[in-house]
Every structure is written in structure tokens, then in C-alpha cells.
Design a protein around this motif. Sequence first.
Motif, PDB file in Angstrom:
ATOM      1  N   ASP A  99       0.825  -1.206   0.000  1.00 24.74           N
ATOM      2  CA  ASP A  99       0.000   0.000   0.000  1.00 24.74           C
ATOM      3  C   ASP A  99       0.863   1.261   0.000  1.00 24.74           C
ATOM      4  O   ASP A  99       0.735   2.111   0.883  1.00 24.74           O
ATOM      5  CB  ASP A  99      -0.930  -0.020   1.217  1.00 24.74           C
ATOM      6  CG  ASP A  99      -2.003   1.059   1.145  1.00 24.74           C
ATOM      7  OD1 ASP A  99      -2.379   1.445   0.022  1.00 24.74           O
ATOM      8  OD2 ASP A  99      -2.457   1.521   2.208  1.00 24.74           O
ATOM      9  N   ARG A 116      -4.790  -2.457   2.518  1.00 22.34           N
ATOM     10  CA  ARG A 116      -5.438  -1.196   2.159  1.00 22.34           C
ATOM     11  C   ARG A 116      -5.599  -0.294   3.395  1.00 22.34           C
ATOM     12  O   ARG A 116      -5.523  -0.753   4.538  1.00 22.34           O
ATOM     13  CB  ARG A 116      -6.803  -1.475   1.540  1.00 22.34           C
ATOM     14  CG  ARG A 116      -7.782  -2.099   2.507  1.00 22.34           C
ATOM     15  CD  ARG A 116      -8.938  -2.738   1.784  1.00 22.34           C
ATOM     16  NE  ARG A 116     -10.027  -3.024   2.720  1.00 22.34           N
ATOM     17  CZ  ARG A 116     -10.972  -3.929   2.482  1.00 22.34           C
ATOM     18  NH1 ARG A 116     -10.957  -4.622   1.372  1.00 22.34           N
ATOM     19  NH2 ARG A 116     -11.941  -4.104   3.354  1.00 22.34           N
ATOM     20  N   PHE A 135      -7.202   1.565  -1.373  1.00 25.01           N
ATOM     21  CA  PHE A 135      -5.752   1.656  -1.216  1.00 25.01           C
ATOM     22  C   PHE A 135      -5.321   3.126  -1.188  1.00 25.01           C
ATOM     23  O   PHE A 135      -5.891   3.968  -1.880  1.00 25.01           O
ATOM     24  CB  PHE A 135      -5.053   0.897  -2.338  1.00 25.01           C
ATOM     25  CG  PHE A 135      -5.067  -0.594  -2.162  1.00 25.01           C
ATOM     26  CD1 PHE A 135      -3.933  -1.275  -1.748  1.00 25.01           C
ATOM     27  CD2 PHE A 135      -6.226  -1.325  -2.395  1.00 25.01           C
ATOM     28  CE1 PHE A 135      -3.952  -2.653  -1.573  1.00 25.01           C
ATOM     29  CE2 PHE A 135      -6.263  -2.695  -2.228  1.00 25.01           C
ATOM     30  CZ  PHE A 135      -5.118  -3.364  -1.805  1.00 25.01           C
TER      31      PHE A 135
END
Length: 222
Positions: free
Chosen positions: A36, A107, A67
Motif C-alpha cells: 500500500d 489497504r 488503497f
Amino acid sequence: MTNSRKLWIVRHGERLDNVIGKRTFRESPDCVRWDDPPLSIRGRSQAKEVGIRLSTESIQYVFCSPFTRCVQTAAQILSQFSGRKPLLCIEPGLGENLSSCNDPPGRASMKEICQIYPEVNETYKPVFQTLPPEPPMESGCADRMAITIRTLLSRYPTGNILLISHGSPIACIHLSLFGKWNYVGQCTIGEVAQESPTSFRLFAWNSKDHLSDKENLHDHEL
């Protein structure tokens, strides 16, 4: 649905690990989730250029992958809009292809997302809360993307839509709508007209016209 409406499809901007390298990013003390990474400085500038391009368009709904790089891209795009801005709806179904992610995917949390962009529609009910298993391949998210896009278009039958996602998922959107996998570069724009519930016309895909720097957009990562 009696009138054509537009779907705008944008990939996130350049990632920090595209600049400093994936290994350097993973070893960085600022790396909380290796899958991420945030946007680079260039990535934020790219997203602003997308915002300038789309600021004159009538867009009623914005759906975004959770994300960080996608939420940052959405925030920069919407910062260029004047007047009343559409709320940002976070849709896990638009998230990265799982073969490119940790398990579970890294995320951003809703708290982190609201810190990036406070105007989030927290009453939005996502198509997917938990992502189903996917084959370990670039097109592994094809079924998920088909369900996501068709559900969103059914739930919101009128109004222009902006979708912000990742390279492989966007290629799968093209596959779902037009029957062909079609990868795109970072912060490129797709423009699709929906003329009926099952009829779509492609005006632009992987468009770079709005970008001041069109080089090295990572549009061939297969």
C-alpha cells in the motif's frame, strides 16, 4: 435508463516505490503495509492534472479503491473541482488484484482515508466488504470487477460516474464492458458512454493528453 451517461475511469498516479524501489520502500521505517505505497510527488501532480481535465465535466458519483494511492489520487482530483463536490465512496471491489497484495490486502482503514480526504460518504454500502479468493494471475480479479461494475451501474442508473482503481482491475473493467483485456498507464483516463443497461461506447482509453509528462507511466506491467 433513457439517456446516455459517462463513465470516467482513472488509474492512480505514480507510486512512491516506483521511484525509490520496492525493496527500499519495504525497508523504510515509514512502510506500514508493503502493498500500500503512497503517491510520489509526481503522482500527486499527475492526479491534479487529471482533476483539471475533469473539473469541467458533470460528475455525480465517485467510487474509489480503498488503497492509499487511489484515495490520494481521488483527493487531488477532487481538489480541482469547484462548487459542490461529489462525495467519495470507498469501494473495496475496485481494489488491487489480489495476486499483487499481501494476505489480507494492506489497504487503508476508513480512519486513514478520512484523514486523507474528509468528504467520504460513510453511509455508502460497498458491493464487496470482503474480497473473494482470486486466481494468482493479472486477470484474477476479472469476476470481481465484472460484479462490481455491473452492480454499481445497476444501483446508480443515472448520473456520470468517476471510478478510481488500479492497472489490472481497470483492464478487467474493459474486459467486462468490451470483451478485451486492456491495461492502462498511471493517471490515464478512460471515457465510456453507457447508452443502455447493456450497451457501451468507448470514446477514450489510456488517454494521456492531459498529462504534461507522458513518459514512464507503467502501462505495460504484465
